[in-house]
Write a protein that holds these residues in place. Structure first.
Motif, short mmCIF file in Angstrom:
data_model
loop_
_atom_site.label_atom_id
_atom_site.label_comp_id
_atom_site.label_asym_id
_atom_site.label_seq_id
_atom_site.Cartn_x
_atom_site.Cartn_y
_atom_site.Cartn_z
N GLU A 74 0.83 -1.21 0.00
CA GLU A 74 0.00 0.00 0.00
C GLU A 74 0.86 1.25 0.00
N ASP A 75 1.92 1.26 0.82
CA ASP A 75 2.81 2.43 0.88
C ASP A 75 3.40 2.75 -0.49
N GLN A 76 3.61 1.71 -1.28
CA GLN A 76 4.20 1.90 -2.60
C GLN A 76 3.15 2.03 -3.70
N GLY A 77 1.88 1.87 -3.31
CA GLY A 77 0.81 1.91 -4.32
C GLY A 77 0.95 0.79 -5.33
N ASN A 78 1.44 -0.35 -4.88
CA ASN A 78 1.76 -1.48 -5.77
C ASN A 78 0.52 -2.38 -5.91
N VAL A 79 -0.39 -2.01 -6.81
CA VAL A 79 -1.62 -2.78 -6.96
C VAL A 79 -1.36 -4.14 -7.61
N GLU A 80 -0.33 -4.22 -8.48
CA GLU A 80 -0.02 -5.51 -9.08
C GLU A 80 0.43 -6.52 -8.03
N GLY A 81 1.31 -6.06 -7.12
CA GLY A 81 1.76 -6.93 -6.05
C GLY A 81 0.62 -7.33 -5.12
N ALA A 82 -0.29 -6.38 -4.84
CA ALA A 82 -1.43 -6.66 -3.97
C ALA A 82 -2.34 -7.71 -4.60
N GLU A 83 -2.52 -7.62 -5.91
CA GLU A 83 -3.35 -8.60 -6.61
C GLU A 83 -2.68 -9.97 -6.61
N GLN A 84 -1.36 -10.01 -6.76
CA GLN A 84 -0.64 -11.28 -6.69
C GLN A 84 -0.79 -11.91 -5.31
N LEU A 85 -0.73 -11.06 -4.29
CA LEU A 85 -0.89 -11.54 -2.92
C LEU A 85 -2.29 -12.11 -2.70
N LEU A 86 -3.29 -11.44 -3.26
CA LEU A 86 -4.67 -11.94 -3.15
C LEU A 86 -4.80 -13.32 -3.78
N VAL A 87 -4.19 -13.51 -4.94
CA VAL A 87 -4.24 -14.81 -5.62
C VAL A 87 -3.58 -15.89 -4.75
N THR A 88 -2.43 -15.55 -4.16
CA THR A 88 -1.74 -16.50 -3.29
C THR A 88 -2.61 -16.90 -2.11
N LEU A 89 -3.25 -15.91 -1.50
CA LEU A 89 -4.11 -16.18 -0.35
C LEU A 89 -5.35 -16.98 -0.74
N ARG A 90 -5.87 -16.68 -1.92
CA ARG A 90 -7.04 -17.43 -2.40
C ARG A 90 -6.67 -18.91 -2.60
N ASN A 91 -5.47 -19.14 -3.10
CA ASN A 91 -5.04 -20.52 -3.37
C ASN A 91 -4.93 -21.36 -2.11
N LEU A 124 -7.91 -4.59 2.54
CA LEU A 124 -6.50 -4.24 2.41
C LEU A 124 -6.12 -4.04 0.95
N LEU A 125 -6.67 -4.88 0.08
CA LEU A 125 -6.44 -4.72 -1.36
C LEU A 125 -6.97 -3.38 -1.84
N LEU A 126 -8.19 -3.05 -1.41
CA LEU A 126 -8.80 -1.78 -1.83
C LEU A 126 -8.04 -0.57 -1.30
N GLN A 127 -7.48 -0.71 -0.11
CA GLN A 127 -6.68 0.39 0.43
C GLN A 127 -5.44 0.65 -0.43
N THR A 128 -4.87 -0.43 -0.99
CA THR A 128 -3.72 -0.28 -1.88
C THR A 128 -4.14 0.45 -3.15
N TYR A 129 -5.30 0.10 -3.69
CA TYR A 129 -5.81 0.81 -4.86
C TYR A 129 -6.05 2.28 -4.54
N ALA A 130 -6.62 2.56 -3.38
CA ALA A 130 -6.89 3.95 -3.00
C ALA A 130 -5.59 4.74 -2.89
N LYS A 131 -4.56 4.13 -2.31
CA LYS A 131 -3.26 4.80 -2.18
C LYS A 131 -2.66 5.08 -3.55
N ALA A 132 -2.87 4.14 -4.49
CA ALA A 132 -2.32 4.31 -5.84
C ALA A 132 -3.16 5.24 -6.70
N GLY A 133 -4.35 5.59 -6.22
CA GLY A 133 -5.24 6.46 -6.99
C GLY A 133 -5.83 5.76 -8.19
N LYS A 134 -6.09 4.46 -8.04
CA LYS A 134 -6.62 3.68 -9.15
C LYS A 134 -7.91 2.96 -8.74
#
Length: 512
Positions: free
Chosen positions: A434-451, A462-472
């Motif tokens: 989130e601090d880095q606004g890294n939405v790609e990394g956050a999405e990868q993490l979500l996939v890992t957790l889903r698995n 937490l995923l949405l907070q990363t998107y909010a930080k990135a402004g996306k």
């Protein structure tokens, strides 16, 4: 301090439980030690040499008989005892099962108690219950009931254990402290300390407490940080003319150290060492840990030399204890040298020992040294464990090396058959992303957790907070959550509302 106290309590409960079951299963000829046979061929030697679980103890016994040898019950009981010490429960159970079908071997309740305990270890509590139910009534005595009680304690079946205690009371089977000690162990391990005083009073009405009882009672005092009560318990033990053992003094020493009563701790520590011998090897490691907690580096080294002079080879637990102590005493170079020694003499490849040094490098923010040490571990053929990857994850996150940290986290999760979610670590990984606004990394993490089956409302937030930080703006979040069978809460709706006003991101559509 509280966490350390709980850990101490649980460790003590396990120790006393193991000691208690050893007592409960010695009835019926299982006492005694393996005799020195001078290298001659014996049935005991053959059974102890099987090693591999797939080999059959029954076949070994039958072959012994076919060769014209006599099979004696006392010898088999002694072998079972040795096999249990070595944790070779399958072969021990096979020997017990073979004895039950022999017409010329007369079994007593103590034999069935051993048999029941082994069934519980090999096949589980349900099988142990079935075995007990099928026993003849004359064999459902104090030994077998106590063995079943111990099984319930090991599996933390509180309700069943308490119900069995009630039945044992009705049958007059509570005339010794052993069943009560089992229950004390259960209450300690479950954190039900409020039940301990009443149980001890009940014990005193029906039997006399033994040293295990008092040690468990002292463990409760230690967990509650109650020095005054502990000293009263110890005084009662002495008045009962019961000899305190090394566990007694270890528990008292730990309590005194926690309360900064170092003079008393030094006194009890000396008494503890007097009761340390080859027969109680674990006491040496306890001495090292206690001296470490008192900051006595010279004493730590003295005890280590004493262990080396007493035993021909150190085991992994002792190396773990000593390396941990040296690290705690800030003797990093000595810890590194001792680790090198462990590498040269141990063939276990236990990753828990190198993980100690790996954690030390990471805690000192020496990430380059941690990486080099990790490479050394791998080159030595030691397989990284979950903890190894977890430590590296924390290290890289501290250094803001997010990609490496995320990669190690994914390896950590995939390294275990069933992942026990570490919410703190998950949040830290997301926070860094989130601090880095890294939405790609956050999405990868979500996939890992889903698995691994760990997708929650909090994870999506937490995923949405990363998107909010990135402004996306993420795509179809509500639909994705529905597919994952995750509910939206107020925070989710607010984050979706906030991010819906931002520019569209392609990350969520690519990684979902």
């Amino acid at each position: 301090m509280l966490l350390r106290c709980v850990r101490t309590t649980l460790a003590a409960a396990r120790h006393f439980s193991a000691e208690a079951v050893a007592k409960s299963t010695t009835t019926g000829g299982t006492t005694g030690t393996t005799t020195n046979t001078g290298g001659r061929d014996t049935l005991g030697r053959r059974l102890l040499s099987l090693v591999y679980a797939k080999r059959s103890a029954v076949i070994a016994i039958q072959k012994w008989k076919e060769e014209g040898h006599t099979v004696r019950k006392y010898e088999l009981n002694r072998v079972v005892r040795e096999l249990r010490k070595l944790r070779r429960y399958k072969h021990a159970l096979e020997v017990c099962e073979w004895m039950t079908i022999q017409d010329d071997i007369k079994l007593v309740p103590g034999d069935y108690a051993v048999h029941l305990d082994l069934i519980a270890k090999v096949r589980g509590v349900n099988s142990a219950e079935k075995f007990f139910e099928d026993l003849p009534d004359r064999m459902k005595g104090q030994p077998t009931c106590t063995a079943l009680l111990h099984t319930y304690v090991q599996h933390k079946e509180s309700n069943k254990a308490e119900a069995l205690m009630g039945k044992m009371s009705e049958c007059g089977f509570l005339k010794n402290p052993l069943p009560y000690n089992h229950m004390l162990s259960l209450y300690i391990s479950n954190g039900q300390l409020e039940k301990v005083p009443e149980l001890i009073q009940e014990l005193k009405k029906n039997a006399s407490p033994d040293v295990v009882t008092y040690n468990l009672w002292l463990t409760v005092c230690a967990s509650e940080n109650d020095v005054e009560t502990a000293e009263k318990v110890f005084l009662e033990l002495k008045k009962a003319r019961i000899n305190p053992d090394w566990v007694t003094y270890s528990t008292l020493t730990n309590l005194y150290i926690k309360n900064h009563q170092l003079e008393k701790a030094s006194s009890t520590l000396k008494e503890m060492e007097k009761r340390t011998s080859r027969k109680v090897r674990a006491a040496y490691s306890s001495l090292i840990s206690l001296h470490t907690n008192m900051g006595n580096k010279d004493e730590v080294n003295r005890i280590w030399k004493k262990i080396k002079s007493t035993f021909p080879k150190m085991n992994d637990a002792e190396y773990t204890c000593m390396i941990s102590s040296l690290l705690k005493l800030k003797a990093f170079e000595e810890a590194e040298n001792l680790y090198t020694e462990w590498e040269s003499v141990s063939g276990t490849g236990d990753s828990r020992i190198p993980n100690l040094l790996l954690a030390a490098y990471i805690n000192k923010n020496q990430m380059e040294m941690a990486e080099n040490f990790y490479n050394r571990i791998v080159q030595r053929g030691i397989a990284p464990s979950y903890t190894t990857w977890e430590l590296l994850t924390w290290g890289y996150l501290k250094q803001k090396q997010t990609d490496k940290g995320l990669d190690c986290f994914m390896k950590a999760v995939s390294s275990v058959n069933k992942w026990d979610p570490d919410e703190r670590l998950v949040r830290e990984v997301f926070r860094t992303l989130e601090d880095q606004g890294n939405v790609e990394g956050a999405e990868q993490l979500l996939v890992t957790l889903r698995n691994v089956g760990h997708v929650t409302t909090g994870i999506y937030n937490l995923l949405l907070q990363t998107y909010a930080k990135a402004g996306k703006m993420p795509l179809i979040v509500a639909e994705r959550m529905k597919k994952d069978k995750v509910q939206l809460d107020e925070e989710t709706h607010e984050l979706i509302r906030l991010t819906s006003q931002m520019c569209i991101s392609e990350a969520s559509s690519c990684l979902s």
